[in-house]
Design an enzyme around this catalytic site. Sequence first.
Site, PDB file in Angstrom:
ATOM      1  N   GLY A   7       0.832  -1.204   0.000  1.00  0.00           N
ATOM      2  CA  GLY A   7       0.000   0.000   0.000  1.00  0.00           C
ATOM      3  C   GLY A   7       0.858   1.242   0.000  1.00  0.00           C
ATOM      4  O   GLY A   7       0.535   2.253   0.634  1.00  0.00           O
TER       5      GLY A   7
ATOM      6  N   ASN B 213       0.642  -3.052   5.154  1.00  0.00           N
ATOM      7  CA  ASN B 213      -0.182  -1.850   5.247  1.00  0.00           C
ATOM      8  C   ASN B 213      -1.360  -1.796   4.285  1.00  0.00           C
ATOM      9  O   ASN B 213      -2.341  -1.089   4.546  1.00  0.00           O
ATOM     10  CB  ASN B 213       0.730  -0.633   5.014  1.00  0.00           C
TER      11      ASN B 213
ATOM     12  N   SER C 177      -6.208  -0.771  13.092  1.00  0.00           N
ATOM     13  CA  SER C 177      -6.940   0.487  13.232  1.00  0.00           C
ATOM     14  C   SER C 177      -7.480   0.621  14.643  1.00  0.00           C
ATOM     15  O   SER C 177      -7.819  -0.373  15.305  1.00  0.00           O
ATOM     16  CB  SER C 177      -8.114   0.537  12.250  1.00  0.00           C
TER      17      SER C 177
ATOM     18  N   TYR D 280     -15.397  -2.752   8.398  1.00  0.00           N
ATOM     19  CA  TYR D 280     -13.976  -2.427   8.446  1.00  0.00           C
ATOM     20  C   TYR D 280     -13.434  -2.636   9.860  1.00  0.00           C
ATOM     21  O   TYR D 280     -12.339  -3.195  10.041  1.00  0.00           O
ATOM     22  CB  TYR D 280     -13.792  -0.974   8.014  1.00  0.00           C
TER      23      TYR D 280
ATOM     24  N   ALA E  60     -14.537  -4.713  12.072  1.00  0.00           N
ATOM     25  CA  ALA E  60     -14.446  -6.156  12.297  1.00  0.00           C
ATOM     26  C   ALA E  60     -13.197  -6.732  11.634  1.00  0.00           C
ATOM     27  O   ALA E  60     -12.504  -7.589  12.206  1.00  0.00           O
ATOM     28  CB  ALA E  60     -15.697  -6.847  11.758  1.00  0.00           C
ATOM     29  N   ALA E  61     -12.891  -6.260  10.421  1.00  0.00           N
ATOM     30  CA  ALA E  61     -11.702  -6.738   9.717  1.00  0.00           C
ATOM     31  C   ALA E  61     -10.431  -6.366  10.474  1.00  0.00           C
ATOM     32  O   ALA E  61      -9.505  -7.180  10.619  1.00  0.00           O
ATOM     33  CB  ALA E  61     -11.666  -6.173   8.299  1.00  0.00           C
ATOM     34  N   LYS E  62     -10.372  -5.143  10.983  1.00  0.00           N
ATOM     35  CA  LYS E  62      -9.170  -4.703  11.690  1.00  0.00           C
ATOM     36  C   LYS E  62      -9.036  -5.396  13.043  1.00  0.00           C
ATOM     37  O   LYS E  62      -7.917  -5.608  13.531  1.00  0.00           O
ATOM     38  CB  LYS E  62      -9.191  -3.187  11.852  1.00  0.00           C
TER      39      LYS E  62
END
Length: 249
Positions: free
Chosen positions: A21, A91, A143, A156, A158-160
């Site tokens: 990223g 990242n 995050s 988002y 939940a993903a982090k």
Amino acid sequence: MGPAALDRDFDFSGKRVLVTGAAGGLGRAMAHAFASHRATLVLADIDERGVRGVAEDLGDSAEWHVYDQADTESVQKLASVAGAIDVLINNAGILLFKPLVDCAPAEMRRLFDVDVVGLMVLACAVARGMIERASGVIVNVGSQLAFSGGELRGAYAAAKAAVSQFTRAAAVEWGPAGVRVVCMAPGRTITPLNEAVRQREGDRGLARIPLRRYGQPEEAAKLALFLASPAASYITGETVVADGGFVVG
């Protein structure tokens, strides 16, 4: 510890640092930070023009590759062509900005494919070489939302949260082989990814941050430098939050 010892801790001479990223935002800032501390950079992004531009800015200290973190084969190819990596700054990610009840299953799957599965696949691929060499650091970028949740960013968040838990599990497995795995969790930072959030929240968003300002990409880059350096040699499995006090406020 004197200044000379600190200088040695933050000297990445001879170290190959892979930043994903890397075309903009936090990735670009972290690439510049490691380059300024004499690392050899391997930059990767799905944005060919952007990542090439960052590599050109850094000159001979950087090479660049294009890959798609949602594509497992592409991720594994990146790990292969990148060669022996001493530090992985994991990242790359995307943001899904909409109410949870309006998130289509396909959108959720793509978010997790990029932010969780792709991140894990790359970490595992790079870790194999680190384990063989009994040395290496992986810095996963999570995050603050993993701890606070977030309006219109529930998927988002939940993903982090998954990234933080993966960091713990990987640290336990790979620690005996001399590989550290840590997670940094930035809060609201001035990047293109966060622009829609900042515009929507305005002064209300700032009021929720005890320091009353948004973070700068360079501040996140300094945290990445610390976590990847020998100065953090006894830190593994942790998620370090840098959010101006949002979570505790």
